[in-house]
Design a protein around this motif. Structure first.
Motif, PDB file in Angstrom:
ATOM      1  N   ALA A 176      -1.563  -5.722  -1.091  1.00  0.00           N
ATOM      2  CA  ALA A 176      -1.276  -6.097  -2.486  1.00  0.00           C
ATOM      3  C   ALA A 176       0.233  -6.110  -2.717  1.00  0.00           C
ATOM      4  O   ALA A 176       0.787  -7.033  -3.322  1.00  0.00           O
ATOM      5  CB  ALA A 176      -1.956  -5.130  -3.441  1.00  0.00           C
ATOM      6  N   ALA A 177       0.920  -5.082  -2.202  1.00  0.00           N
ATOM      7  CA  ALA A 177       2.384  -5.025  -2.366  1.00  0.00           C
ATOM      8  C   ALA A 177       3.043  -6.186  -1.627  1.00  0.00           C
ATOM      9  O   ALA A 177       4.004  -6.783  -2.114  1.00  0.00           O
ATOM     10  CB  ALA A 177       2.918  -3.687  -1.851  1.00  0.00           C
ATOM     11  N   LEU A 215      -2.381  -1.411  -7.805  1.00  0.00           N
ATOM     12  CA  LEU A 215      -2.379  -2.087  -6.499  1.00  0.00           C
ATOM     13  C   LEU A 215      -3.797  -2.209  -5.948  1.00  0.00           C
ATOM     14  O   LEU A 215      -4.152  -3.215  -5.334  1.00  0.00           O
ATOM     15  CB  LEU A 215      -1.502  -1.308  -5.511  1.00  0.00           C
ATOM     16  CG  LEU A 215      -0.001  -1.419  -5.746  1.00  0.00           C
ATOM     17  CD1 LEU A 215       0.753  -0.438  -4.850  1.00  0.00           C
ATOM     18  CD2 LEU A 215       0.505  -2.846  -5.486  1.00  0.00           C
ATOM     19  N   ARG A 216      -4.601  -1.180  -6.182  1.00  0.00           N
ATOM     20  CA  ARG A 216      -5.987  -1.234  -5.683  1.00  0.00           C
ATOM     21  C   ARG A 216      -6.741  -2.380  -6.364  1.00  0.00           C
ATOM     22  O   ARG A 216      -7.467  -3.132  -5.726  1.00  0.00           O
ATOM     23  CB  ARG A 216      -6.660   0.109  -5.947  1.00  0.00           C
ATOM     24  CG  ARG A 216      -8.079   0.158  -5.420  1.00  0.00           C
ATOM     25  CD  ARG A 216      -8.632   1.548  -5.460  1.00  0.00           C
ATOM     26  NE  ARG A 216      -8.132   2.352  -4.356  1.00  0.00           N
ATOM     27  CZ  ARG A 216      -8.294   3.682  -4.261  1.00  0.00           C
ATOM     28  NH1 ARG A 216      -8.892   4.329  -5.217  1.00  0.00           N
ATOM     29  NH2 ARG A 216      -7.840   4.319  -3.210  1.00  0.00           N
ATOM     30  N   LYS A 217      -6.540  -2.518  -7.664  1.00  0.00           N
ATOM     31  CA  LYS A 217      -7.212  -3.623  -8.381  1.00  0.00           C
ATOM     32  C   LYS A 217      -6.711  -4.976  -7.897  1.00  0.00           C
ATOM     33  O   LYS A 217      -7.472  -5.917  -7.722  1.00  0.00           O
ATOM     34  CB  LYS A 217      -6.959  -3.498  -9.893  1.00  0.00           C
ATOM     35  CG  LYS A 217      -7.830  -2.473 -10.558  1.00  0.00           C
ATOM     36  CD  LYS A 217      -7.571  -2.453 -12.054  1.00  0.00           C
ATOM     37  CE  LYS A 217      -8.090  -1.142 -12.640  1.00  0.00           C
ATOM     38  NZ  LYS A 217      -7.533  -0.829 -13.945  1.00  0.00           N
ATOM     39  N   GLY A 267       0.871   4.388  -3.433  1.00  0.00           N
ATOM     40  CA  GLY A 267       1.293   3.228  -4.226  1.00  0.00           C
ATOM     41  C   GLY A 267       2.808   3.162  -4.319  1.00  0.00           C
ATOM     42  O   GLY A 267       3.430   2.123  -4.071  1.00  0.00           O
ATOM     43  N   ALA A 268       3.412   4.305  -4.675  1.00  0.00           N
ATOM     44  CA  ALA A 268       4.877   4.348  -4.787  1.00  0.00           C
ATOM     45  C   ALA A 268       5.520   4.010  -3.442  1.00  0.00           C
ATOM     46  O   ALA A 268       6.536   3.320  -3.373  1.00  0.00           O
ATOM     47  CB  ALA A 268       5.324   5.725  -5.261  1.00  0.00           C
ATOM     48  N   TYR A 269       4.906   4.461  -2.371  1.00  0.00           N
ATOM     49  CA  TYR A 269       5.461   4.226  -1.035  1.00  0.00           C
ATOM     50  C   TYR A 269       5.465   2.743  -0.687  1.00  0.00           C
ATOM     51  O   TYR A 269       6.501   2.193  -0.292  1.00  0.00           O
ATOM     52  CB  TYR A 269       4.660   5.020  -0.002  1.00  0.00           C
ATOM     53  CG  TYR A 269       5.096   4.785   1.422  1.00  0.00           C
ATOM     54  CD1 TYR A 269       6.308   5.278   1.893  1.00  0.00           C
ATOM     55  CD2 TYR A 269       4.291   4.060   2.300  1.00  0.00           C
ATOM     56  CE1 TYR A 269       6.715   5.062   3.201  1.00  0.00           C
ATOM     57  CE2 TYR A 269       4.678   3.834   3.605  1.00  0.00           C
ATOM     58  CZ  TYR A 269       5.897   4.331   4.056  1.00  0.00           C
ATOM     59  OH  TYR A 269       6.295   4.104   5.352  1.00  0.00           O
ATOM     60  N   VAL A 270       4.329   2.078  -0.849  1.00  0.00           N
ATOM     61  CA  VAL A 270       4.286   0.661  -0.445  1.00  0.00           C
ATOM     62  C   VAL A 270       5.102  -0.225  -1.391  1.00  0.00           C
ATOM     63  O   VAL A 270       5.512  -1.329  -1.015  1.00  0.00           O
ATOM     64  CB  VAL A 270       2.831   0.114  -0.327  1.00  0.00           C
ATOM     65  CG1 VAL A 270       2.068   0.868   0.737  1.00  0.00           C
ATOM     66  CG2 VAL A 270       2.104   0.113  -1.654  1.00  0.00           C
ATOM     67  N   LEU A 271       5.357   0.258  -2.600  1.00  0.00           N
ATOM     68  CA  LEU A 271       6.198  -0.515  -3.530  1.00  0.00           C
ATOM     69  C   LEU A 271       7.689  -0.274  -3.293  1.00  0.00           C
ATOM     70  O   LEU A 271       8.529  -0.900  -3.925  1.00  0.00           O
ATOM     71  CB  LEU A 271       5.863  -0.142  -4.977  1.00  0.00           C
ATOM     72  CG  LEU A 271       4.516  -0.639  -5.516  1.00  0.00           C
ATOM     73  CD1 LEU A 271       4.198   0.023  -6.847  1.00  0.00           C
ATOM     74  CD2 LEU A 271       4.519  -2.165  -5.669  1.00  0.00           C
TER      75      LEU A 271
END
Lengths: 242, 191
Positions: free
Chosen positions: A49-50, B177-179, A14-18
Motif C-alpha cells: 500500500a505504501a 494502509l491495511r484498508k 505503518g509508520a515504518y513503511v511510510l
C-alpha cells in the motif's frame, strides 16, 4: 521475541513503511524486525500500500535539461571508471555523444535558483545551436509582448514549440495565463489546457500542444484560474509561427 | 541507443548499470524518471526542489547500482524508494517555516502539473485507482498517511501537529494502509 519486546513496537509497522520514523527509532525497529515474525508479517502486508502511494501524485514529465545534467555526470563517471580499468569485462564505455560546449564543468552543484536559470539557458542554447541534440532543426520566433520590459520567444524544435518568457508580469489577482492556438486557415483561437503563472522572477516556460506546422499563431491571455473556452482577458503576448 | 537495450527487462538492464554502462542507466532513467520526478514534486512542492531531489536520487542509484536486489522488489519500487528517502532528508533539513513556504510556492507550479498530468495519460487509470483508495479512507487516516508519506513528517511530529497521542497516530497509519491494501488488491496496481 518476548511479548514485552513486541508490545513496545505494536502499531509501528505503518509508520515504518511510510518512512515516518526518526532515523534512530527506525534503526531500533529494524533490529526488532529481524527477530519478530509478527512485525515482519505486518510490514510485508502494509508495504504494497505504501509503495503504491507515489501513483497518487499528479504525473509529470521532468525537463530534458534535468536529464542532460544527470547524464553528463553519469557519462563522465562512466568514462573515468572505464579508464581506471576496474574490471576486464566492463562493457564499452559510453562515449560523449553530445556536444556540451555551453555546459558547465562536471562536478558542479547548483542552488535551486541557479538551476532554474540554467534550465532557461538550456532552452535558449538549443535555439541558438540551430540543431537540437537529436539532430532536429530548431529555430526561435520572437513574440510580441504587451508588457514593458518583458520578452518571449517560441523555441521550435521540429514540430514542437516551447514558449519561453522573461520578466512577464503576474496575471491579475485570481487569474492565470492561458495559451491559445490559432490553427492555420482559422481566425478563431482554440483553447489549450496549458495554464501557467510566471515564477517570482517573471520567467515562465510552457510546452505548446500540437504541431507547429498546423499552427499559425500562439496567443496568451489572462483568464480565470480554471481557464476559459473562449478568451475573456487581454492578450499579453502573441507569436506568429509562419 | 540500441533497440536491444530498450527491449531488456529492468532487472537485466540493472546488471549492465552495475558494470558502469551509462547507456543502460539512461534506459532506467527514461523509464522511471517521470514517476520519480512526480513523487519528488508532490513532496517538495516546487520544480527546483523536485529537480534537486531527482538528480541526487538518480546519481545515487548510478553510484550504488550494485545495491539493487531483485529479490526485494521491482526496479521501479527501488527507484521510488530512493527518491522518497532523498525527499524526506531534504524536507527534514528544512525548517517548518521553509517547508510551509515551499508549499506556498508550489501553488504557482501546480498549474504546470495539471498540464503535465495530461501528458502521461497511460498512468492515469493506475493513479486514479490509488487516489480513490486513499480518498476512500476515513479523513483522519488519510491525513496521517499523507502527512507522513508526502510531507516527510515523523509520527511524533504528526502527533504534535494534530494534538493526538502518538499511539493513535500510528494506529491510524496502520489501519489506513491495511484498508488501502485490501482495496488495491494484490497485483492490481504494479509498482
Amino acid at each position: 521475541v518476548t511479548t514485552s519486546d513486541h508490545a513496545a513496537w505494536v502499531d509501528c509497522a505503518g509508520a515504518y513503511v511510510l518512512g515516518a520514523m526518526a532515523p534512530d527509532e527506525r534503526e531500533h525497529f529494524e533490529v526488532h524486525l529481524a527477530a519478530c515474525t509478527i512485525c515482519r508479517e505486518e510490514v510485508d502486508e502494509l508495504r504494497p500500500a505504501a509503495e503504491a502511494l507515489p501513483m497518487a501524485s499528479p504525473q509529470m514529465v521532468p525537463t530534458q535539461a534535468l536529464k542532460d545534467r544527470i547524464m553528463a555526470e553519469v557519462e563522465r563517471e562512466a568514462e573515468l571508471l572505464a579508464q581506471a580499468g576496474a574490471s576486464a569485462d566492463r562493457p564499452e564505455p559510453a562515449r560523449a555523444r553530445r556536444s556540451r560546449g555551453w555546459w558547465p564543468p562536471s562536478g558542479w552543484r547548483l542552488a535551486p535558483v541557479a538551476a532554474a536559470l540554467l534550465i532557461a539557458g538550456v532552452l535558449a542554447g538549443t535555439a541558438l545551436d540551430g540543431t537540437a541534440r537529436d539532430g532536429t532543426a530548431t529555430r526561435s520566433i520572437s513574440a510580441d509582448v504587451k508588457a514593458p520590459g518583458a520578452s518571449a520567444q517560441l523555441q521550435v524544435a521540429g514540430e514542437k514549440a516551447t514558449l519561453v518568457a522573461r520578466n512577464l508580469p503576474a496575471p491579475p489577482a485570481g487569474r492565470v495565463y492561458e495559451v491559445w492556438i490559432m490553427p492555420k486557415g482559422s481566425a478563431t483561437p482554440r483553447p489549450t489546457s496549458v495554464l501557467f503563472v510566471p515564477r517570482g522572477d517573471g520567467s515562465a516556460e510552457a510546452a505548446i500542444p500540437g504541431s507547429v506546422s498546423d499552427t499559425q499563431k500562439v496567443l496568451v491571455t489572462d483568464e480565470p484560474s480554471a481557464g476559459s473556452d473562449t478568451p475573456t482577458g487581454k492578450v499579453i503576448l502573441s507569436a506568429t509561427t509562419t | 541507443m540500441g533497440q536491444d537495450l530498450r527491449s531488456l527487462a529492468d532487472e537485466d538492464v540493472m546488471q549492465l548499470v552495475r558494470r558502469g554502462d551509462a547507456r543502460a542507466f539512461e534506459v532506467i532513467y527514461d523509464r522511471h524518471s517521470p514517476a520519480a520526478f512526480s513523487l519528488a514534486y508532490r513532496m517538495m512542492g516546487t520544480r527546483a526542489g523536485a529537480e534537486d531531489v531527482t538528480q541526487d536520487a538518480f546519481l545515487s542509484m548510478w553510484r550504488s547500482g550494485a545495491r539493487y536486489d531483485r529479490a526485494r522488489g521491482s526496479v521501479r519500487t527501488w527507484v521510488l524508494g530512493i527518491v522518497h528517502n532523498r525527499a524526506i532528508d531534504a524536507l527534514r533539513r528544512a525548517t517548518v517555516h521553509d517547508r510551509r513556504r515551499a508549499g506556498d510556492e508550489g501553488i504557482e507550479e501546480r498549474f504546470e502539473a495539471r498540464e503535465r498530468t495530461d501528458v502521461e495519460a497511460a498512468r492515469h487509470e493506475e493513479a486514479g485507482t490509488v487516489r480513490r483508495a486513499l480518498d476512500s479512507l476515513p479523513a483522519d487516516q488519510c491525513q496521517v498517511i499523507e502527512l507522513a508519506y508526502f510531507g516527510g513528517f515523523t509520527h511524533t511530529e504528526i502527533a504534535d501537529m494534530l494534538d493526538a497521542p502518538v499511539g493513535t497516530v500510528k494506529g491510524r497509519m496502520r489501519l489506513g494502509l491495511r484498508k488501502m491494501r485490501s482495496q488495491l488488491g494484490e497485483g492490481q496496481v504494479a509498482v
